[in-house]
Design a protein around this motif. Structure first.
Motif, PDB file in Angstrom:
ATOM      1  N   UNK A 122     -50.829 104.386  17.479  1.00 39.07           N
ATOM      2  CA  UNK A 122     -51.361 103.043  17.722  1.00 39.07           C
ATOM      3  C   UNK A 122     -50.486 101.982  18.715  1.00 39.07           C
TER       4      UNK A 122
ATOM      5  N   UNK B  65     -51.986 100.886  22.210  1.00 40.52           N
ATOM      6  CA  UNK B  65     -52.316  99.261  22.302  1.00 40.52           C
ATOM      7  C   UNK B  65     -51.328  98.931  23.474  1.00 40.52           C
TER       8      UNK B  65
ATOM      9  N   UNK C 132     -52.598 100.172  26.853  1.00 40.86           N
ATOM     10  CA  UNK C 132     -53.637  99.295  27.250  1.00 40.86           C
ATOM     11  C   UNK C 132     -53.348  98.304  27.727  1.00 40.86           C
TER      12      UNK C 132
ATOM     13  N   UNK D 253     -53.572  96.562  31.841  1.00 44.92           N
ATOM     14  CA  UNK D 253     -54.268  95.370  32.052  1.00 44.92           C
ATOM     15  C   UNK D 253     -53.456  94.286  32.687  1.00 44.92           C
TER      16      UNK D 253
ATOM     17  N   UNK E 207     -52.804  95.440  36.325  1.00 45.01           N
ATOM     18  CA  UNK E 207     -53.996  95.100  37.007  1.00 45.01           C
ATOM     19  C   UNK E 207     -54.069  93.533  37.432  1.00 45.01           C
ATOM     20  N   UNK E 208     -53.762  92.820  36.409  1.00 44.84           N
ATOM     21  CA  UNK E 208     -54.175  91.391  36.596  1.00 44.84           C
ATOM     22  C   UNK E 208     -52.962  90.618  37.498  1.00 44.84           C
TER      23      UNK E 208
ATOM     24  N   UNK F 232     -54.168  91.422  40.875  1.00 46.20           N
ATOM     25  CA  UNK F 232     -55.067  90.733  41.164  1.00 46.20           C
ATOM     26  C   UNK F 232     -54.565  89.188  41.403  1.00 46.20           C
ATOM     27  N   UNK F 233     -53.610  88.999  40.827  1.00 43.15           N
ATOM     28  CA  UNK F 233     -53.233  87.426  40.860  1.00 43.15           C
ATOM     29  C   UNK F 233     -52.541  87.107  42.223  1.00 43.15           C
TER      30      UNK F 233
ATOM     31  N   UNK G 285     -53.453  89.068  44.873  1.00 39.75           N
ATOM     32  CA  UNK G 285     -54.265  89.254  45.687  1.00 39.75           C
ATOM     33  C   UNK G 285     -55.161  88.116  45.988  1.00 39.75           C
ATOM     34  N   UNK G 286     -55.647  87.508  44.772  1.00 36.85           N
ATOM     35  CA  UNK G 286     -56.652  86.357  44.730  1.00 36.85           C
ATOM     36  C   UNK G 286     -55.678  85.048  44.609  1.00 36.85           C
ATOM     37  N   UNK G 287     -54.588  84.978  45.227  1.00 34.16           N
ATOM     38  CA  UNK G 287     -53.935  83.786  44.887  1.00 34.16           C
ATOM     39  C   UNK G 287     -54.414  82.494  45.610  1.00 34.16           C
ATOM     40  N   UNK G 288     -54.785  81.610  44.864  1.00 29.43           N
ATOM     41  CA  UNK G 288     -55.189  80.277  45.818  1.00 29.43           C
ATOM     42  C   UNK G 288     -54.321  79.312  45.786  1.00 29.43           C
TER      43      UNK G 288
ATOM     44  N   UNK H 272     -53.049  75.788  45.797  1.00 23.35           N
ATOM     45  CA  UNK H 272     -53.730  74.480  45.389  1.00 23.35           C
ATOM     46  C   UNK H 272     -52.698  73.256  45.268  1.00 23.35           C
TER      47      UNK H 272
ATOM     48  N   UNK I 162     -63.172  64.948  42.822  1.00 20.05           N
ATOM     49  CA  UNK I 162     -62.558  65.897  43.515  1.00 20.05           C
ATOM     50  C   UNK I 162     -62.394  65.756  45.066  1.00 20.05           C
TER      51      UNK I 162
ATOM     52  N   UNK J 221     -58.919  64.964  47.197  1.00 20.60           N
ATOM     53  CA  UNK J 221     -58.211  65.608  48.198  1.00 20.60           C
ATOM     54  C   UNK J 221     -57.960  64.955  49.427  1.00 20.60           C
TER      55      UNK J 221
END
Lengths: 192, 296
Positions: free
Chosen positions: B11, B15, B18, B22, B25-26, B29-30, B32-35, B37, B62, B66
């Motif tokens: 178990x 767990x 997994x 994830x 992966x995140x 992704x964070x 790669x997809x950084x914005x 701001x 908004x 800006x």
């Protein structure tokens, strides 16, 4: 053939929103405007499809192989949360306006009952991998259809002379009920 | 014991694995997809009212935040917020504070149900925008139609329809966003700096006799206010209507004294509404329409 039936069944006949009453919170929350509704539908469809893929893999290669079915809910929820987070990042990167218009409802896809519901249904009904994927996509498409119809009605409703007492939530819920009635018409078309 | 142990281990491994998968992966992704701001935008946004009224001319709070961070909008750009917001924005940005000029909405029509003649029945959609297509019920083609598009447009609950079928502005609450002025299909509502006191409460461009027939309080273009005004040219007759040039017109009641229809008035905003036959404030049996806050 069975694949197509599963898809249509999930999208129309056993529409998750209008016959199972799952995922009502974004159905009422994001159906104010047509284009937002379409985008929310697409985002959810993306998540449901990916969820179907991931949870099938988890179910068959981890849970069943190692006798860990008691971990089903927990693992599925982890998978869904991870995927929604991924979609959120992606939408934020590609369209900040869409990200803002979806607002709190975007992370709330995590707790959308449709997503966990379809994963559990797929496991319960022993769908194969391909069937599971189409089931997930069908669930998402069904949600999108419901959302689009609802947003269309609500945009029209803006111009209607709604009685004072019914303005806001009451008329929306009434409309949802009538839509559910209409979708009852699909019941019995086929049973998968 | 052994079975239990193995179930535990499996178990935990499942767990953990997994979760780890994830997380990786995140993490990827964070990156790669950084914005990018600016945290300043969020801070400025917190200073603004957040009603997205659009009075500043930008798409919403908004968008204005800006622009403010980018220094392309003045710190007092938020019309609805007034001095408090201008100060908050200035201190957050470290910029010099500026005077906020308060604007208020003025309803330039006094032709309510009691004053105007009616020549048509209207059974369509109860909005001014729709009624304006066929001309509404009143004979005067320039008057308030009384269906309250302005009241519905007000996001600050500072307007209501009175029992005479005219919109009234609550000046203690009006923030000057101009939503009502934009909603009015006949441009009866105008935005003015709050220190202006003298207004012609009529938009009727018909000739005097016709205007008088349609409405008891219309401008009949007699020209008495033009003659009486202390600064020549400050009030002019244009298209059978007295028009005030607010930049040069003295703020006093001299031009109003001889007006036969009492359509040019001088006073405080509250007094202007009370002189128009309406009590100021919420009292007085005003039929407040449902505010837009509870609508779909």
């Amino acid at each position: 053939m069975r694949i197509i039936l599963i898809f249509i069944s999930a999208a129309l006949i056993n529409n998750f929103v209008l016959t199972y009453f799952l995922g009502l919170c974004p159905f009422l929350g994001v159906s104010k405007r047509f284009d937002t509704a379409v985008n929310m539908g697409l985002a959810t469809t993306f998540v449901t499809t990916l969820t179907a893929v991931t949870t099938w893999l988890i179910q068959h290669y981890i849970l069943e192989r190692y006798n860990l079915l008691f971990l089903q809910n927990v693992t599925f929820i982890i998978a869904i949360a991870g995927l929604v987070q991924l979609v959120e990042m992606f939408i934020r990167k590609t369209s900040i306006a869409l990200y803002r218009s979806l607002g709190i409802y975007l992370p709330l896809i995590t707790t959308n009952c449709i997503v966990l519901g379809l994963a559990l249904f797929a496991a319960l009904r022993d769908y194969t991998f391909v069937e599971s994927v189409f089931f997930g996509a069908g669930a998402g498409v069904g949600f999108t259809i419901a959302l689009i119809i609802m947003s269309g009605i609500r945009e029209e409703l803006e111009f209607a002379d709604v009685p004072e007492v019914l303005k806001g939530a009451p008329i929306t819920l009434l409309m949802a009920g009538m839509l559910a009635l209409a979708f009852m018409g699909f019941a019995g078309l086929l049973s998968v | 014991m052994h079975l239990l142990g193995s179930a535990f281990v499996i178990s935990i491994l499942a767990m953990g694995g997994l979760g780890f998968g994830f997380a990786v992966m995140l993490a990827i992704a964070s990156k790669k997809f950084a914005v990018e701001e600016d945290p300043m935008v969020e801070k400025i946004l917190g200073c603004l009212p957040g009603t997205n009224c659009g009075a500043c001319g930008y798409a919403g709070c908004i968008a204005l935040a800006e622009e403010l961070v980018g220094k392309s909008a003045p710190v007092n750009a938020c019309v609805a917020g007034g001095q408090d917001v201008a100060d908050a924005v200035a201190s957050a940005l470290g910029a010099e504070r500026m005077e906020a000029k308060r604007m208020i909405a003025v309803v330039l029509c006094r032709g309510g149900e009691a004053e105007t003649a009616r020549g048509a029945a209207y059974r369509g959609d109860r909005t001014c925008a729709a009624a304006n297509i066929t001309g509404g019920e009143k004979n005067c083609a320039y008057s308030c139609m009384g269906y309250g598009d302005c009241v519905d447009a007000c996001k600050f609950e500072s307007m209501a329809m009175n029992s005479n079928g005219l919109p009234v502005v609550f000046y203690d609450r009006c923030v000057g966003c101009g939503a009502c002025a934009r909603a009015c299909p006949r441009d009866i509502i105008e935005m003015h700096p709050e220190d202006r006191r003298l207004f012609v409460f009529c938009k009727n461009k018909d000739r005097g006799a016709q205007a008088k027939k349609d409405c008891k309080v219309s401008c009949i273009a007699c020209g008495l206010c033009v003659k009486d005004c202390e600064v020549p040219g400050a009030i002019e007759l244009k298209d059978n209507l007295a028009v005030i040039n607010h930049d040069i017109c003295p703020q006093n009641d001299v031009p109003t004294r001889r007006c036969p229809t009492k359509c040019i008035l001088f006073g405080e905003p509250e007094k202007m509404t009370s002189e128009a036959g309406q009590p100021a404030g919420l009292a007085g049996g005003w039929q407040a329409r449902a505010s837009n806050s509870g609508r779909l």
